[in-house]
Design an enzyme around this catalytic site. Structure first.
Site, PDB file in Angstrom:
ATOM      1  N   SER A 189       0.865  -1.172   0.000  1.00 15.83           N
ATOM      2  CA  SER A 189       0.000   0.000   0.000  1.00 15.83           C
ATOM      3  C   SER A 189       0.906   1.227   0.000  1.00 15.83           C
ATOM      4  O   SER A 189       1.892   1.279  -0.751  1.00 15.83           O
ATOM      5  CB  SER A 189      -0.929  -0.058   1.214  1.00 15.83           C
ATOM      6  OG  SER A 189      -1.752   1.074   1.279  1.00 15.83           O
ATOM      7  N   TYR A 203      -5.247   7.814  -6.130  1.00 16.08           N
ATOM      8  CA  TYR A 203      -4.233   6.875  -5.632  1.00 16.08           C
ATOM      9  C   TYR A 203      -4.563   6.377  -4.217  1.00 16.08           C
ATOM     10  O   TYR A 203      -4.559   5.174  -3.952  1.00 16.08           O
ATOM     11  CB  TYR A 203      -2.874   7.583  -5.664  1.00 16.08           C
ATOM     12  CG  TYR A 203      -1.710   6.771  -5.176  1.00 16.08           C
ATOM     13  CD1 TYR A 203      -1.205   5.713  -5.925  1.00 16.08           C
ATOM     14  CD2 TYR A 203      -1.082   7.080  -3.966  1.00 16.08           C
ATOM     15  CE1 TYR A 203      -0.110   4.986  -5.483  1.00 16.08           C
ATOM     16  CE2 TYR A 203       0.023   6.359  -3.522  1.00 16.08           C
ATOM     17  CZ  TYR A 203       0.498   5.315  -4.274  1.00 16.08           C
ATOM     18  OH  TYR A 203       1.578   4.599  -3.840  1.00 16.08           O
ATOM     19  N   LYS A 207      -5.242   2.500  -2.680  1.00 13.31           N
ATOM     20  CA  LYS A 207      -4.359   1.912  -1.671  1.00 13.31           C
ATOM     21  C   LYS A 207      -5.107   1.585  -0.379  1.00 13.31           C
ATOM     22  O   LYS A 207      -4.751   0.645   0.335  1.00 13.31           O
ATOM     23  CB  LYS A 207      -3.190   2.867  -1.392  1.00 13.31           C
ATOM     24  CG  LYS A 207      -2.225   3.003  -2.556  1.00 13.31           C
ATOM     25  CD  LYS A 207      -1.531   1.678  -2.867  1.00 13.31           C
ATOM     26  CE  LYS A 207      -0.448   1.802  -3.904  1.00 13.31           C
ATOM     27  NZ  LYS A 207       0.224   0.532  -4.201  1.00 13.31           N
TER      28      LYS A 207
HETATM   29  N1  LIG Z   1       8.058   4.964  -4.707  1.00 14.35           N
HETATM   30  C1  LIG Z   1       7.256   5.420  -3.750  1.00 14.35           C
HETATM   31  O1  LIG Z   1       7.373   6.563  -3.313  1.00 14.35           O
HETATM   32  C2  LIG Z   1       6.218   4.556  -3.162  1.00 14.35           C
HETATM   33  C3  LIG Z   1       5.698   3.479  -3.869  1.00 14.35           C
HETATM   34  N2  LIG Z   1       4.707   2.722  -3.306  1.00 14.35           N
HETATM   35  C4  LIG Z   1       4.154   1.602  -4.053  1.00 14.35           C
HETATM   36  O2  LIG Z   1       5.169   0.635  -4.273  1.00 14.35           O
HETATM   37  C5  LIG Z   1       4.945  -0.039  -5.492  1.00 14.35           C
HETATM   38  C6  LIG Z   1       6.191   0.052  -6.361  1.00 14.35           C
HETATM   39  O3  LIG Z   1       6.453   1.406  -6.606  1.00 14.35           O
HETATM   40  P1  LIG Z   1       7.776   1.888  -7.338  1.00 14.35           P
HETATM   41  O4  LIG Z   1       8.853   0.933  -7.121  1.00 14.35           O
HETATM   42  O5  LIG Z   1       7.958   3.302  -6.978  1.00 14.35           O
HETATM   43  O6  LIG Z   1       7.277   1.849  -8.857  1.00 14.35           O
HETATM   44  P2  LIG Z   1       8.036   1.786 -10.264  1.00 14.35           P
HETATM   45  O7  LIG Z   1       7.218   2.631 -11.191  1.00 14.35           O
HETATM   46  O8  LIG Z   1       9.466   2.092 -10.130  1.00 14.35           O
HETATM   47  O9  LIG Z   1       7.852   0.254 -10.681  1.00 14.35           O
HETATM   48  C7  LIG Z   1       6.578  -0.247 -10.925  1.00 14.35           C
HETATM   49  C8  LIG Z   1       6.667  -1.667 -11.408  1.00 14.35           C
HETATM   50  O10 LIG Z   1       5.365  -2.180 -11.637  1.00 14.35           O
HETATM   51  C9  LIG Z   1       5.244  -2.635 -12.971  1.00 14.35           C
HETATM   52  N3  LIG Z   1       3.877  -2.422 -13.427  1.00 14.35           N
HETATM   53  C10 LIG Z   1       3.194  -1.250 -13.480  1.00 14.35           C
HETATM   54  N4  LIG Z   1       1.982  -1.435 -14.001  1.00 14.35           N
HETATM   55  C11 LIG Z   1       1.876  -2.752 -14.285  1.00 14.35           C
HETATM   56  C12 LIG Z   1       0.866  -3.564 -14.858  1.00 14.35           C
HETATM   57  N5  LIG Z   1      -0.310  -3.043 -15.264  1.00 14.35           N
HETATM   58  N6  LIG Z   1       1.089  -4.891 -15.005  1.00 14.35           N
HETATM   59  C13 LIG Z   1       2.264  -5.423 -14.631  1.00 14.35           C
HETATM   60  N7  LIG Z   1       3.258  -4.707 -14.080  1.00 14.35           N
HETATM   61  C14 LIG Z   1       3.068  -3.391 -13.923  1.00 14.35           C
HETATM   62  C15 LIG Z   1       6.283  -1.809 -13.733  1.00 14.35           C
HETATM   63  O11 LIG Z   1       6.722  -2.390 -14.942  1.00 14.35           O
HETATM   64  P3  LIG Z   1       6.012  -2.071 -16.369  1.00 14.35           P
HETATM   65  O12 LIG Z   1       5.730  -0.631 -16.399  1.00 14.35           O
HETATM   66  O13 LIG Z   1       7.011  -2.528 -17.383  1.00 14.35           O
HETATM   67  O14 LIG Z   1       4.794  -2.903 -16.403  1.00 14.35           O
HETATM   68  C16 LIG Z   1       7.411  -1.813 -12.715  1.00 14.35           C
HETATM   69  O15 LIG Z   1       8.094  -3.037 -12.733  1.00 14.35           O
HETATM   70  C17 LIG Z   1       3.701   0.613  -6.104  1.00 14.35           C
HETATM   71  O16 LIG Z   1       2.571  -0.156  -5.767  1.00 14.35           O
HETATM   72  C18 LIG Z   1       3.634   1.958  -5.424  1.00 14.35           C
HETATM   73  O17 LIG Z   1       2.328   2.458  -5.370  1.00 14.35           O
HETATM   74  C19 LIG Z   1       4.231   2.961  -2.053  1.00 14.35           C
HETATM   75  C20 LIG Z   1       4.719   3.996  -1.324  1.00 14.35           C
HETATM   76  C21 LIG Z   1       5.751   4.878  -1.810  1.00 14.35           C
HETATM   77  C1  LIG Z   2      -2.654  16.173  10.986  1.00  8.75           C
HETATM   78  C2  LIG Z   2      -2.283  15.397   9.776  1.00  8.75           C
HETATM   79  C3  LIG Z   2      -0.837  15.579   9.442  1.00  8.75           C
HETATM   80  C4  LIG Z   2      -0.519  14.676   8.335  1.00  8.75           C
HETATM   81  C5  LIG Z   2       0.940  14.687   8.006  1.00  8.75           C
HETATM   82  C6  LIG Z   2       1.332  13.333   7.646  1.00  8.75           C
HETATM   83  C7  LIG Z   2       2.413  13.308   6.636  1.00  8.75           C
HETATM   84  C8  LIG Z   2       2.339  12.016   5.946  1.00  8.75           C
HETATM   85  C9  LIG Z   2       3.210  11.992   4.756  1.00  8.75           C
HETATM   86  C10 LIG Z   2       2.699  10.947   3.837  1.00  8.75           C
HETATM   87  C11 LIG Z   2       3.626  10.676   2.735  1.00  8.75           C
HETATM   88  C12 LIG Z   2       2.889   9.972   1.642  1.00  8.75           C
HETATM   89  C13 LIG Z   2       3.823   9.368   0.692  1.00  8.75           C
HETATM   90  C14 LIG Z   2       3.112   8.699  -0.431  1.00  8.75           C
HETATM   91  C15 LIG Z   2       4.099   7.897  -1.180  1.00  8.75           C
HETATM   92  C16 LIG Z   2       3.539   7.247  -2.362  1.00  8.75           C
HETATM   93  O1  LIG Z   2       2.804   6.312  -2.247  1.00  8.75           O
HETATM   94  C17 LIG Z   2       3.904   7.760  -3.689  1.00  8.75           C
HETATM   95  N1  LIG Z   2       5.181   8.350  -3.700  1.00  8.75           N
HETATM   96  C18 LIG Z   2       3.855   6.643  -4.678  1.00  8.75           C
HETATM   97  O2  LIG Z   2       4.695   6.808  -5.759  1.00  8.75           O
END
Ligand SMILES: NC(=O)C1=CN([C@@H]2O[C@H](COP(=O)(O)OP(=O)(O)OC[C@H]3O[C@@H](n4cnc5c(N)ncnc54)[C@H](OP(=O)(O)O)[C@@H]3O)[C@@H](O)[C@H]2O)C=CC1
Ligand SMILES: CCCCCCCCCCCCCCCC(=O)[C@@H](N)CO
Length: 279
Positions: A189, A203, A207
């Site tokens: 998530s 988004y 999640k």
């Molecule tokens: N980076 C962040 O800040 C955060 C990320 N997350 C979550 O972590 C997970 C990974 O994120 P992150 O590493 O940043 O993402 P990236 O964009 O770097 O990687 C995403 C991966 O998912 C694959 N993918 C995307 N869509 C599909 C699809 N429809 N079918 C199959 N594969 C797919 C992509 O490959 P391809 O495009 O080739 O299919 C790639 O391998 C996500 O769920 C994201 O929401 C959560 C919190 C923070």
């Molecule tokens: C009173 C309330 C105060 C709230 C403050 C809390 C601050 C929380 C920060 C949350 C960071 C969220 C990151 C999302 C990351 C993500 O999923 C994407 N980067 C995906 O690519």
């Protein structure tokens, strides 16, 4: 006898009852502590296990695949883009402990639309590397804009990849896991899946959905020795994050930054550690 009376005086009857209650309580706590290894799941050894990572070609997913391989696992990575898959496969293979026994398999499939395509990909992976012991659902996508600036179809797209994609992959592995009475499933998530944040109307909702799914499914599959974990990472420095940075509203950036920026290998280690030993 004298001592007996003295004691009775020292501890009036009410406090005697309190002492007994306390003793029973302490005994109970000690008993739970002693029984806990029998109640909580035994850690899963990754050495020789098959770990399937969706989104394993980039970011957090790729880091999870690398860490799993370092711990001796056979790994399947799933994503759409074949070029990126092959590149990631090469990179992951460099971390193998035992090149004769370990394998990295990559399969190109879109997890978001067609369940039968995902099912086929998982079948293929299981034929080659054996039944999946651990599924890590990392494939995901994000979109950050003000509500009216998000195309309505993007809401569906977010749900399709982040939510239905996870459902598809999980559904494809669950029967075999139940049959074998062995399995771990990780859902990824986000902190934006714990609190709704400015810019993340599409988004965050996708999640949040994962959590309801995880809790309900955990209740169903616990008797089969299957454990789910769900992870809520903050911003993590990945290709996906870099893309998101280019179109994120500044309010979203400012709020997100307060939680810091993490490295994918750190997040990956935490994810695997939790999955290996949940609770
Ligand atoms: N980076 C962040 O800040 C955060 C990320 N997350 C979550 O972590 C997970 C990974 O994120 P992150 O590493 O940043 O993402 P990236 O964009 O770097 O990687 C995403 C991966 O998912 C694959 N993918 C995307 N869509 C599909 C699809 N429809 N079918 C199959 N594969 C797919 C992509 O490959 P391809 O495009 O080739 O299919 C790639 O391998 C996500 O769920 C994201 O929401 C959560 C919190 C923070
Ligand atoms: C009173 C309330 C105060 C709230 C403050 C809390 C601050 C929380 C920060 C949350 C960071 C969220 C990151 C999302 C990351 C993500 O999923 C994407 N980067 C995906 O690519």
């Amino acid at each position: 006898m004298t001592r007996f009376y003295a004691t009775m005086q020292f501890f009036p009857i009410e406090s005697g009852a309190v002492m007994i209650a306390l003793a029973v309580f302490v005994g109970f706590v000690i008993m739970i502590f002693m029984l806990s290894p029998l109640i909580s799941p035994r850690p899963m050894k990754l050495n020789g296990s098959h770990v399937l990572v969706t989104g394993g070609s980039s970011g957090i997913g790729k880091a999870v695949a690398v860490e799993a391989v370092k711990q001796g696992a056979l790994v399947t990575i799933i994503a759409r883009n074949e070029q990126r898959l092959l590149q990631a496969k090469k990179e992951i293979e460099q971390h193998m402990r035992d090149k004769d026994r370990q394998k990295v398999l990559c399969i190109s499939v879109d997890i978001s639309k067609d369940f039968s395509a995902v099912e086929k990909a998982v079948q293929q992976a299981q034929e080659k590397l054996g039944p999946v012991d651990m599924l890590v659902n990392c494939a995901g996508t994000s979109f950050a804009s003000r509500f009216e600036d998000i195309p309505v179809d993007e809401f569906k797209q977010q749900m399709e990849v982040n939510y239905y994609g996870t459902i598809h992959a999980t559904r494809a592995v669950i029967s075999t896991m139940k049959y074998r009475r062995r399995g771990r499933i990780v859902l990824v998530s986000s902190q934006a899946g714990q609190i709704g944040l400015y810019g993340f109307t599409a988004y965050s909702a996708s999640k949040f959905a994962l959590r309801g799914f995880a809790e309900a499914l955990q209740m169903e599959v616990k008797p089969y020795n299957i454990y789910l974990t769900i992870t809520f990472p903050p911003d993590t420095d990945t290709p996906g994050f870099q893309t998101e940075q280019t179109f994120k509203p500044k309010e979203t950036k400012l709020i997100s930054e307060t939680a810091g920026l993490y490295q994918p290998d750190y997040v990956a280690k935490r994810i695997l550690q939790d999955a290996i030993q949940p609770g």
